[in-house]
Design a protein around this motif. Structure first.
Motif, mmCIF file in Angstrom:
data_model
loop_
_atom_site.group_PDB
_atom_site.id
_atom_site.type_symbol
_atom_site.label_atom_id
_atom_site.label_comp_id
_atom_site.label_asym_id
_atom_site.label_seq_id
_atom_site.Cartn_x
_atom_site.Cartn_y
_atom_site.Cartn_z
ATOM 1 N N ARG A 147 -11.756 10.521 -1.186
ATOM 2 C CA ARG A 147 -10.455 10.174 -1.134
ATOM 3 C C ARG A 147 -9.984 9.001 -1.929
ATOM 4 N NH1 ARG A 147 -6.831 13.178 1.887
ATOM 5 N NH2 ARG A 147 -8.144 14.978 0.894
ATOM 6 N N LEU A 148 -10.916 7.760 -1.308
ATOM 7 C CA LEU A 148 -10.756 6.630 -1.949
ATOM 8 C C LEU A 148 -10.829 6.653 -3.309
ATOM 9 C CD1 LEU A 148 -13.064 4.269 0.357
ATOM 10 C CD2 LEU A 148 -10.451 3.887 -0.143
ATOM 11 N N ASN A 149 -11.734 7.570 -4.085
ATOM 12 C CA ASN A 149 -11.557 7.596 -5.442
ATOM 13 C C ASN A 149 -10.192 8.123 -5.959
ATOM 14 O OD1 ASN A 149 -14.326 6.781 -5.514
ATOM 15 N ND2 ASN A 149 -15.226 8.672 -5.693
ATOM 16 N N ILE A 171 3.230 4.449 -7.739
ATOM 17 C CA ILE A 171 2.916 4.676 -6.232
ATOM 18 C C ILE A 171 3.456 3.439 -5.775
ATOM 19 C CG2 ILE A 171 1.744 5.018 -4.247
ATOM 20 C CD1 ILE A 171 0.040 6.987 -6.137
ATOM 21 N N PRO A 172 4.338 3.372 -4.852
ATOM 22 C CA PRO A 172 4.710 2.069 -4.023
ATOM 23 C C PRO A 172 3.665 1.420 -3.574
ATOM 24 C CG PRO A 172 6.190 3.859 -3.759
ATOM 25 C CD PRO A 172 5.209 4.549 -4.448
ATOM 26 N N PRO A 173 3.460 0.226 -3.966
ATOM 27 C CA PRO A 173 2.385 -0.762 -3.549
ATOM 28 C C PRO A 173 2.323 -0.513 -1.884
ATOM 29 C CG PRO A 173 3.643 -1.934 -5.102
ATOM 30 C CD PRO A 173 4.337 -0.609 -4.788
ATOM 31 N N SER A 174 3.172 -0.524 -1.219
ATOM 32 C CA SER A 174 3.194 -0.580 0.531
ATOM 33 C C SER A 174 2.450 0.845 0.910
ATOM 34 C CB SER A 174 4.603 -0.503 0.944
ATOM 35 O OG SER A 174 5.247 0.668 0.597
ATOM 36 N N LEU A 175 2.484 1.908 0.070
ATOM 37 C CA LEU A 175 1.888 3.100 0.285
ATOM 38 C C LEU A 175 0.539 2.968 -0.103
ATOM 39 C CD1 LEU A 175 4.203 6.054 -0.531
ATOM 40 C CD2 LEU A 175 4.071 5.063 1.664
ATOM 41 N N LEU A 176 0.200 2.492 -1.308
ATOM 42 C CA LEU A 176 -1.149 2.100 -1.637
ATOM 43 C C LEU A 176 -1.974 1.520 -0.463
ATOM 44 C CD1 LEU A 176 -0.808 1.223 -5.444
ATOM 45 C CD2 LEU A 176 -1.522 3.371 -4.419
ATOM 46 N N LEU A 177 -1.238 0.231 -0.011
ATOM 47 C CA LEU A 177 -1.815 -0.529 1.175
ATOM 48 C C LEU A 177 -1.937 0.189 2.241
ATOM 49 C CD1 LEU A 177 -2.807 -3.343 2.294
ATOM 50 C CD2 LEU A 177 -0.539 -3.583 2.911
ATOM 51 N N ARG A 178 -1.080 1.223 2.914
ATOM 52 C CA ARG A 178 -1.297 1.990 3.817
ATOM 53 C C ARG A 178 -2.372 2.732 3.935
ATOM 54 N NH1 ARG A 178 2.319 4.079 7.949
ATOM 55 N NH2 ARG A 178 2.204 6.141 8.172
ATOM 56 N N GLU A 189 -4.859 2.738 1.777
ATOM 57 C CA GLU A 189 -6.471 2.032 1.720
ATOM 58 C C GLU A 189 -6.840 1.581 2.887
ATOM 59 O OE1 GLU A 189 -8.184 -0.828 -1.668
ATOM 60 O OE2 GLU A 189 -6.493 -1.666 -0.675
ATOM 61 N N HIS A 190 -5.873 1.063 3.536
ATOM 62 C CA HIS A 190 -6.240 0.381 4.849
ATOM 63 C C HIS A 190 -6.916 1.557 5.968
ATOM 64 C CE1 HIS A 190 -6.269 -2.239 8.371
ATOM 65 N NE2 HIS A 190 -5.559 -1.297 9.169
ATOM 66 N N ALA A 191 -6.257 2.775 5.925
ATOM 67 C CA ALA A 191 -6.718 3.836 6.578
ATOM 68 C C ALA A 191 -7.981 4.399 6.100
ATOM 69 C CB ALA A 191 -5.714 4.937 6.695
ATOM 70 N N LEU A 192 -8.484 4.400 5.035
ATOM 71 C CA LEU A 192 -9.561 4.961 4.281
ATOM 72 C C LEU A 192 -10.465 3.730 4.681
ATOM 73 C CD1 LEU A 192 -8.236 6.273 1.132
ATOM 74 C CD2 LEU A 192 -8.991 7.544 2.857
ATOM 75 N N GLU A 193 -10.255 2.758 4.841
ATOM 76 C CA GLU A 193 -11.435 1.731 5.195
ATOM 77 C C GLU A 193 -11.652 1.805 6.593
ATOM 78 O OE1 GLU A 193 -10.215 -1.602 2.750
ATOM 79 O OE2 GLU A 193 -11.172 -1.036 1.024
ATOM 80 N N PRO A 232 -1.629 -9.312 -3.265
ATOM 81 C CA PRO A 232 -2.259 -8.563 -4.797
ATOM 82 C C PRO A 232 -3.436 -8.220 -4.555
ATOM 83 C CG PRO A 232 -0.776 -10.556 -4.947
ATOM 84 C CD PRO A 232 -1.187 -10.417 -3.680
ATOM 85 N N ALA A 233 -4.498 -8.932 -3.887
ATOM 86 C CA ALA A 233 -5.830 -8.539 -3.842
ATOM 87 C C ALA A 233 -6.056 -7.256 -2.763
ATOM 88 C CB ALA A 233 -6.592 -9.666 -3.332
ATOM 89 N N THR A 234 -5.304 -6.935 -2.018
ATOM 90 C CA THR A 234 -5.497 -5.811 -1.095
ATOM 91 C C THR A 234 -4.818 -4.592 -1.524
ATOM 92 O OG1 THR A 234 -3.604 -6.521 0.403
ATOM 93 C CG2 THR A 234 -5.952 -7.440 0.649
ATOM 94 N N VAL A 235 -3.882 -4.754 -2.470
ATOM 95 C CA VAL A 235 -3.165 -3.640 -2.823
ATOM 96 C C VAL A 235 -3.565 -3.104 -4.135
ATOM 97 C CG1 VAL A 235 -1.061 -2.461 -3.166
ATOM 98 C CG2 VAL A 235 -1.172 -4.268 -1.389
ATOM 99 N N PRO A 236 -4.244 -1.838 -4.386
ATOM 100 C CA PRO A 236 -4.846 -1.240 -5.449
ATOM 101 C C PRO A 236 -3.458 -1.271 -6.661
ATOM 102 C CG PRO A 236 -5.574 0.336 -3.928
ATOM 103 C CD PRO A 236 -4.497 -0.982 -3.270
#
Length: 429
Positions: A156-158, A169-176, A178-182, A319-323
């Motif tokens: 799923r991370l891939n 994709i909105p960056p806020s969703l990418l962060l949300r 990614e955080h859940a996957l990590e 910027p470093a945490t949002v793909p």
């Protein structure tokens, strides 16, 4: 290539020798991948035809054939619902079309299911439990995918990385996401057999009973939460809780407490998968639709908060945490990270309910239609078959289009005569 209902009826006569359609109607299915129709034959039997629109969809149907063949009669007999049976198949070019014996019941919309009786919610929970308790050998013997929790999380991370490269994709969703996957604590579950494509169009219902489950193209061993994603997307918490209670009571293994959190992630992430699929297909309508739903989801989360999917609090974006993000994105922390009013706490060993953040399900297909029985007209004498139509033999489909086992019939795959066909497009009662 798109095929209408009459063309599918003609194809079905090639897949199942001896089949004489007298009525045909369109049927709900995934419009991006399949054309589908319901047939009524001269003996009053009903059939379902599924024809792929591209090679990937054809491969899924061939996989489903292997899956259905793996379900021995003894296993089917123990299930609380019926499963499809392949009656025949035919290869047209590089694509394989399959014909199935029709199953009783009809599809219902999510709204109809959630507004149904409590007994129906319990039936859905029992059906889910039966699927997830299936012997894992069914998957392994068919050489289908099998994932450990960490392998599934990495997969799923891939997919998230791939979605981020679209820049849509909105960056806020990418962060949300990614955080859940990590959040490793979220991914401690016992893998089980998973249907993989469960949603309202793959459940056939009569009254308050689930009569059949269809669409077995994505069977695998993986995260049972994936089969709950469509339920979470309904945003009907009482309905989800009723299904979950019946599911928990029916499972041999106690479900993990974060099952519904991962289901919520799967429901949201389905929009990103829909976007990537649209881009790969070059379908501008799909892409625009996905972008709109993703934007609405991000706005809804920003405005209304809601409980985070991950167990750990969501940090502010950078910027470093949002793909794929080019600038910082401020994300408001959600109010009430614990269980809210009327919600089950997550620390009692039972899956916690996730407060509904509006998740837009991937666009639904057409509403269900049914074939209405009609008097069969006097059969006209069709032209003699010119390809593979001679001789006795019967047909059970194979993935390569080989036909064996049923009496042969006149009329080949190119016979598109409509003299004995009536198109029926009746709305569901």
């Amino acid at each position: 290539m798109r095929r209408n209902a009459i063309e599918l009826a003609a194809v079905a006569t090639a897949a199942v020798p001896g089949l004489t359609p007298t009525a045909v109607s369109s049927a709900p299915d995934d419009p991006a991948d399949f054309d589908s129709a319901l047939l009524l034959d001269s003996e009053g039997k009903r059939w379902r035809v599924r024809s792929p629109r591209h090679a990937e969809a054809s491969a899924r149907l061939e996989t489903e054939f292997l899956v259905l063949r793996a379900f021995a009669p003894a296993i089917r007999a123990e299930l609380p619902f019926l499963m499809p049976t392949v009656a025949g198949s035919v290869r047209l070019g590089s694509l394989s079309t399959f014909v199935y014996s029709h199953l009783g019941g009809s599809t219902r919309s999510v709204e109809e299911l959630t507004a149904g009786p409590d007994a129906l919610a319990r039936e859905i929970g029992v059906a889910l439990a039966a699927i997830h308790d299936l012997p894992r050998a069914i998957v392994s013997n068919a050489d289908l995918p099998s994932y450990t929790p960490n392998e599934f999380r990495q997969r799923r991370l891939n997919e998230l990385d791939q979605a981020a490269t679209t820049g849509k994709i909105p960056p806020s969703l990418l962060l949300r996401w990614e955080h859940a996957l990590e959040d490793v604590s979220l991914w401690r579950f016992n893998p089980s057999v998973v249907h993989g494509d469960l949603h309202e169009d793959n459940l056939l219902v009569e009254g308050s009973r689930v009569t059949a489950v269809t669409g077995w193209t994505d069977l695998r061993i993986g995260d049972p939460a994936d089969d709950f994603a469509w339920l979470v997307a309904s945003n009907e918490q009482d309905f989800v809780n009723a299904v979950l209670d019946a599911y928990t009571a029916g499972r041999r293994d106690k479900p993990d407490k974060h099952l519904l959190r991962r289901a919520a992630l799967s429901a949201e992430f389905a929009l990103a998968q829909y976007l990537v699929k649209g881009i790969a297909a070059g379908d501008a309508t799909m892409v625009a639709e996905a972008e709109e739903m993703l934007s609405t989801l991000a706005s809804d989360i920003a405005e209304h908060g809601g409980q985070p999917i991950s167990v750990e609090p969501l940090p502010s974006a950078s910027p470093a945490t949002v793909p794929g993000a080019a600038a910082p994105v401020a994300v408001e922390p959600a109010a009430g990270a614990g269980a809210g009013p009327g919600l089950r706490a997550a620390d009692d060993g039972v899956p916690a309910a996730v407060p509904p953040v509006i998740v837009f399900p991937v666009p639904a297909v057409q509403p269900a239609v049914h074939v209405t029985p009609i008097p069969a007209p006097a059969p006209a004498t069709p032209p003699a078959r010119t390809e593979g139509g001679a001789g006795g033999g019967s047909s059970t489909g194979t993935a390569n289009g080989t036909k064996t086992g049923a009496p042969d019939a006149q009329g080949g795959p190119d016979d598109t005569s409509t003299a004995a066909l009536t198109i029926v497009d009746a709305n569901k009662n």
